[in-house]
Design a protein around this motif. Structure first.
Motif, PDB file in Angstrom:
ATOM      1  N   SER A 127      48.399 130.699  60.276  1.00  0.00           N
ATOM      2  CA  SER A 127      47.231 130.100  60.776  1.00  0.00           C
ATOM      3  C   SER A 127      46.518 129.238  59.697  1.00  0.00           C
ATOM      4  O   SER A 127      46.291 130.010  58.801  1.00  0.00           O
ATOM      5  CB  SER A 127      46.177 130.932  61.634  1.00  0.00           C
ATOM      6  N   SER A 128      46.238 128.211  59.972  1.00  0.00           N
ATOM      7  CA  SER A 128      45.491 127.449  59.227  1.00  0.00           C
ATOM      8  C   SER A 128      43.591 127.427  59.446  1.00  0.00           C
ATOM      9  O   SER A 128      42.920 126.688  58.705  1.00  0.00           O
ATOM     10  CB  SER A 128      45.791 125.965  59.114  1.00  0.00           C
ATOM     11  N   THR A 129      43.522 128.056  60.624  1.00  0.00           N
ATOM     12  CA  THR A 129      41.918 128.230  61.068  1.00  0.00           C
ATOM     13  C   THR A 129      41.558 129.439  60.968  1.00  0.00           C
ATOM     14  O   THR A 129      40.220 129.680  60.653  1.00  0.00           O
ATOM     15  CB  THR A 129      41.880 127.739  62.486  1.00  0.00           C
ATOM     16  N   LEU A 130      42.373 130.522  61.026  1.00  0.00           N
ATOM     17  CA  LEU A 130      41.822 132.103  60.890  1.00  0.00           C
ATOM     18  C   LEU A 130      41.543 132.252  59.280  1.00  0.00           C
ATOM     19  O   LEU A 130      42.230 131.592  58.302  1.00  0.00           O
ATOM     20  CB  LEU A 130      42.749 133.074  61.165  1.00  0.00           C
ATOM     21  N   THR A 131      40.619 133.203  59.096  1.00  0.00           N
ATOM     22  CA  THR A 131      40.484 133.797  57.853  1.00  0.00           C
ATOM     23  C   THR A 131      40.630 135.132  57.456  1.00  0.00           C
ATOM     24  O   THR A 131      40.883 135.771  58.591  1.00  0.00           O
ATOM     25  CB  THR A 131      38.969 133.535  57.439  1.00  0.00           C
ATOM     26  N   ARG A 132      40.853 135.548  56.345  1.00  0.00           N
ATOM     27  CA  ARG A 132      41.043 137.098  56.037  1.00  0.00           C
ATOM     28  C   ARG A 132      40.032 137.824  56.956  1.00  0.00           C
ATOM     29  O   ARG A 132      40.581 138.906  57.382  1.00  0.00           O
ATOM     30  CB  ARG A 132      40.876 137.466  54.578  1.00  0.00           C
ATOM     31  N   ASP A 133      38.945 137.582  57.040  1.00  0.00           N
ATOM     32  CA  ASP A 133      38.068 138.281  57.877  1.00  0.00           C
ATOM     33  C   ASP A 133      38.159 138.402  59.428  1.00  0.00           C
ATOM     34  O   ASP A 133      37.580 139.411  60.197  1.00  0.00           O
ATOM     35  CB  ASP A 133      36.432 137.732  57.865  1.00  0.00           C
ATOM     36  N   ASP A 134      38.838 137.487  59.493  1.00  0.00           N
ATOM     37  CA  ASP A 134      39.533 137.611  61.026  1.00  0.00           C
ATOM     38  C   ASP A 134      40.597 138.498  61.544  1.00  0.00           C
ATOM     39  O   ASP A 134      40.834 138.707  62.897  1.00  0.00           O
ATOM     40  CB  ASP A 134      40.004 136.130  61.707  1.00  0.00           C
ATOM     41  N   LEU A 135      41.280 139.190  60.445  1.00  0.00           N
ATOM     42  CA  LEU A 135      42.255 139.978  60.915  1.00  0.00           C
ATOM     43  C   LEU A 135      41.868 141.442  60.955  1.00  0.00           C
ATOM     44  O   LEU A 135      40.747 141.795  60.436  1.00  0.00           O
ATOM     45  CB  LEU A 135      43.252 139.955  59.551  1.00  0.00           C
ATOM     46  N   ALA A 136      42.692 142.007  61.884  1.00  0.00           N
ATOM     47  CA  ALA A 136      42.125 143.498  62.199  1.00  0.00           C
ATOM     48  C   ALA A 136      42.453 144.526  61.150  1.00  0.00           C
ATOM     49  O   ALA A 136      41.737 145.637  61.182  1.00  0.00           O
ATOM     50  CB  ALA A 136      42.893 143.782  63.581  1.00  0.00           C
TER      51      ALA A 136
END
Length: 187
Positions: free
Chosen positions: A88-97
């Motif tokens: 993904s080019s829009t998610l960030t590390r903070d979005d990961l579970a």
């Protein structure tokens, strides 16, 4: 060294989602769900795009109503034990579970080859958009389709345009609800 597989649930006319983006028609029954759980035993790494990753976040915690049974708990346990590579080019590390989840902004074939080479088991690439370049390049060793007896008439194709594959049927099974599992390997 791992191997690369592509798994998709598809309509009879070859779509992973219909023209509205809906794929609720593809939900497995108990028998097919157990088959997915059992199949996960050989998967060490899951490569998936943003939309699929966000969809699979459902398995991060049981719904508040406590509706999961033993099969759902086992699927979630196995899902959490697999390394996830999120394209993904829009998610960030903070979005990961999870800290185990890895984010890559784009997935070139060389990077995918490295992921497969470094894997302890099967690498499953999940989602037709994410898998398209690997399919066209002939990198996929196992194709696993769960064909739902439904014609949706259009939408997101399970296989990319331009893909030319010569495969042989390696395994098949028909579930009680009419879903056909078809496992193909390149000739």
């Amino acid at each position: 060294m791992g191997t690369l597989s592509y798994t998709a649930t598809v309509s009879l006319d070859g779509y992973a989602a219909d023209a509205d983006g809906d794929f609720q028609w593809s939900a497995p029954d108990d028998e097919a769900f157990q088959f997915h759980i059992d199949r996960m035993a050989v998967v060490s790494t899951e490569v998936l795009g943003r939309n699929t990753y966000l969809l699979m976040r459902y398995w991060d915690s049981e719904p508040a109503d406590g509706s999961w049974g033993a099969a759902e708990h086992e699927f979630a346990r196995r899902w959490h034990s697999i390394e996830h590579v999120v394209v993904s080019s829009t998610l960030t590390r903070d979005d990961l579970a999870s800290e185990r989840d890895r984010l890559v902004p784009g997935l070139g074939l060389a990077e995918l080859e490295k992921i497969v080479a470094d894997a302890a088991g099967e690498v499953e690439i999940f989602g037709p958009t994410t898998a398209s370049a690997a399919i066209r390049a002939g990198m996929v060793r196992d194709f696993r389709f769960f064909v739902v007896p439904k014609v949706v008439g259009g939408g997101l194709r399970a296989l990319p345009d331009g893909a030319q594959l010569d495969v042989r049927l390696a395994e098949h099974q028909i579930f009680g609800n009419g879903i056909a599992y078809l496992h193909y390997e390149p000739r």
